[in-house]
Design a protein around this motif. Structure first.
Motif, mmCIF file in Angstrom:
data_model
loop_
_atom_site.group_PDB
_atom_site.id
_atom_site.type_symbol
_atom_site.label_atom_id
_atom_site.label_comp_id
_atom_site.label_asym_id
_atom_site.label_seq_id
_atom_site.Cartn_x
_atom_site.Cartn_y
_atom_site.Cartn_z
ATOM 1 N N GLN A 13 37.224 33.057 40.153
ATOM 2 C CA GLN A 13 37.750 34.064 39.227
ATOM 3 C C GLN A 13 37.656 33.585 37.773
ATOM 4 O O GLN A 13 37.233 34.326 36.885
ATOM 5 C CB GLN A 13 39.217 34.368 39.598
ATOM 6 N N SER A 94 44.275 30.469 36.338
ATOM 7 C CA SER A 94 43.438 30.972 37.428
ATOM 8 C C SER A 94 43.343 29.939 38.553
ATOM 9 O O SER A 94 42.259 29.448 38.876
ATOM 10 C CB SER A 94 42.044 31.314 36.874
ATOM 11 N N TYR A 97 47.912 30.393 44.158
ATOM 12 C CA TYR A 97 49.373 30.429 44.001
ATOM 13 C C TYR A 97 50.027 29.128 44.453
ATOM 14 O O TYR A 97 50.965 28.641 43.830
ATOM 15 C CB TYR A 97 49.951 31.628 44.773
ATOM 16 N N SER A 119 48.225 35.523 33.371
ATOM 17 C CA SER A 119 48.200 35.171 34.792
ATOM 18 C C SER A 119 47.287 36.116 35.551
ATOM 19 O O SER A 119 47.453 37.336 35.492
ATOM 20 C CB SER A 119 49.615 35.262 35.389
ATOM 21 N N VAL A 120 46.317 35.527 36.274
ATOM 22 C CA VAL A 120 45.476 36.329 37.175
ATOM 23 C C VAL A 120 45.863 36.023 38.629
ATOM 24 O O VAL A 120 45.207 36.455 39.564
ATOM 25 C CB VAL A 120 43.956 36.057 36.961
ATOM 26 N N VAL A 122 47.479 35.728 42.257
ATOM 27 C CA VAL A 122 48.031 36.622 43.286
ATOM 28 C C VAL A 122 48.709 35.736 44.335
ATOM 29 O O VAL A 122 48.072 34.814 44.862
ATOM 30 C CB VAL A 122 46.906 37.449 43.957
ATOM 31 N N SER A 159 50.314 39.626 32.539
ATOM 32 C CA SER A 159 49.680 39.673 33.873
ATOM 33 C C SER A 159 48.489 40.629 33.784
ATOM 34 O O SER A 159 48.625 41.741 33.267
ATOM 35 C CB SER A 159 50.735 40.167 34.872
ATOM 36 N N GLN A 162 43.975 40.856 38.068
ATOM 37 C CA GLN A 162 44.108 40.492 39.492
ATOM 38 C C GLN A 162 43.284 41.411 40.395
ATOM 39 O O GLN A 162 43.001 41.051 41.529
ATOM 40 C CB GLN A 162 45.577 40.578 39.959
ATOM 41 N N ASN A 163 42.994 42.625 39.895
ATOM 42 C CA ASN A 163 42.378 43.622 40.784
ATOM 43 C C ASN A 163 40.877 43.769 40.567
ATOM 44 O O ASN A 163 40.273 44.765 40.945
ATOM 45 C CB ASN A 163 43.069 44.994 40.604
ATOM 46 N N GLU A 218 50.132 42.787 41.574
ATOM 47 C CA GLU A 218 49.567 41.657 42.340
ATOM 48 C C GLU A 218 49.282 42.040 43.798
ATOM 49 O O GLU A 218 48.198 41.718 44.313
ATOM 50 C CB GLU A 218 50.508 40.436 42.249
ATOM 51 N N THR A 221 45.848 43.536 45.128
ATOM 52 C CA THR A 221 44.706 42.676 45.464
ATOM 53 C C THR A 221 44.651 42.407 46.963
ATOM 54 O O THR A 221 43.573 42.417 47.560
ATOM 55 C CB THR A 221 44.789 41.346 44.684
#
Ligand SMILES: NC(=O)c1ccc[n+]([C@@H]2O[C@H](COP(=O)([O-])OP(=O)(O)OC[C@H]3O[C@@H](n4cnc5c(N)ncnc54)[C@H](OP(=O)(O)O)[C@@H]3O)[C@@H](O)[C@H]2O)c1
Length: 246
Positions: A13, A94, A97, A119-120, A122, A159, A162-163, A218, A221
């Motif tokens: 990512q 990136s 988690y 923040s990317v 998830v 944020s 993420q998608n 989040e 995703t």
């Protein structure tokens, strides 16, 4: 043009975002736990930028003069995560988690007043040995809010991204086709990150309001990952909202 650190930028990512933003002219600092790994990754990404530009402009890469004249330089360099953080105005997190908390601790010293964190991340259940099609619920509400709880108050947390999938971002020959919901921070900070989203050809930025909405964004995703499997969309689906006023 912005100075952007991508923490975990050696991964899928982060690399995809780095490519898109480098092509838009931003200065990118790839961050890694190992500086050498970051440097190698930065060199690879630079090569991808040059190769894609040559292919789109129909220039032979061996024609050094034409490349020099017509292919814009991609400003991408590699550093350890802390040094990358110190050099940047915008710090993109990136990493998976499961590694979020130690990663934030490792860069905290560089998170000085005025920086914006994006923040990317998830919180996929894979962090606890579960499936990538479900999420775990952090006590704070979302991965972005976990970050917020760990950083100084004068650092804003946003944020976003993420998608959109790493594969779609990494293919510079094609525009992406998706909306990017940007939430958190002040309206001005969100605007800065929305502009970065618009720098990705084909992406539309949507103001997603306060950071708490990351709790809703989040998990999309995880839903997309499940749909990618069911519909066999290897490069990843995206999302679009309709009837949004221009
Ligand atoms: N991939 C996607 O399509 C996608 C889409 C949307 C959102 N996301 C989110 O974006 C984030 C990054 O995804 P990704 O697919 O790029 O992840 P990734 O490739 O698995 O990992 C990204 C980077 O995290 C660092 N990392 C790995 N293990 C670590 C550890 N134990 N401690 C600290 N850092 C570690 C590594 O960098 P170094 O080894 O160089 O330090 C790695 O290159 C995730 O939170 C993911 O949920 C991904």
């Amino acid at each position: 043009m912005k100075k952007i650190a991508i923490i975990g930028g050696t991964g899928g990512q982060g690399s995809g975002l780095a490519l898109r933003w480098a092509r838009a002219g931003h200065e990118i600092f790839i961050g890694s736990r190992e500086k050498n790994k970051a440097c190698t990754s930065a060199d690879n990404l630079k090569t991808i930028c040059i190769d894609t530009a040559c292919s789109l402009l129909e220039i032979e890469k061996t024609d050094v003069e034409a490349v020099k004249e017509k292919v814009p330089e991609a400003k991408i360099s590699g550093f350890d995560n802390l040094e990358a953080t110190k050099r940047a105005d915008i710090v993109v997190i990136s990493v998976p988690y499961s590694h979020l908390i130690p990663t934030i601790a490792s860069i905290k010293e560089g998170l000085t007043e005025g920086k914006i964190i994006v923040s990317v991340v998830v919180p996929l259940s894979t962090a606890v040995g579960g499936k990538a099609t479900t999420i775990i619920s952090p006590w704070e509400g979302s991965a972005a809010e976990v970050i917020q709880s760990l950083v100084p108050e004068n650092v804003q947390v946003i944020s976003a991204f993420q998608n959109v999938s790493a594969d779609r971002l990494s293919n510079l020959e094609k525009d992406v086709d998706c909306d990017i919901i940007v939430c958190g921070g002040s309206k001005d900070a969100r605007k800065i990150i929305m502009e970065l989203a618009k720098d990705i050809p084909g992406a539309r930025a949507i103001d997603g309001g306060p950071l708490q909405n990351a709790r809703l964004i989040e998990p999309i995703t995880a839903l997309l990952i499940g749909m990618n499997i069911r519909y066999k969309v290897k490069e990843g689906m995206g999302i679009r909202f309709t009837y949004l006023p221009e």
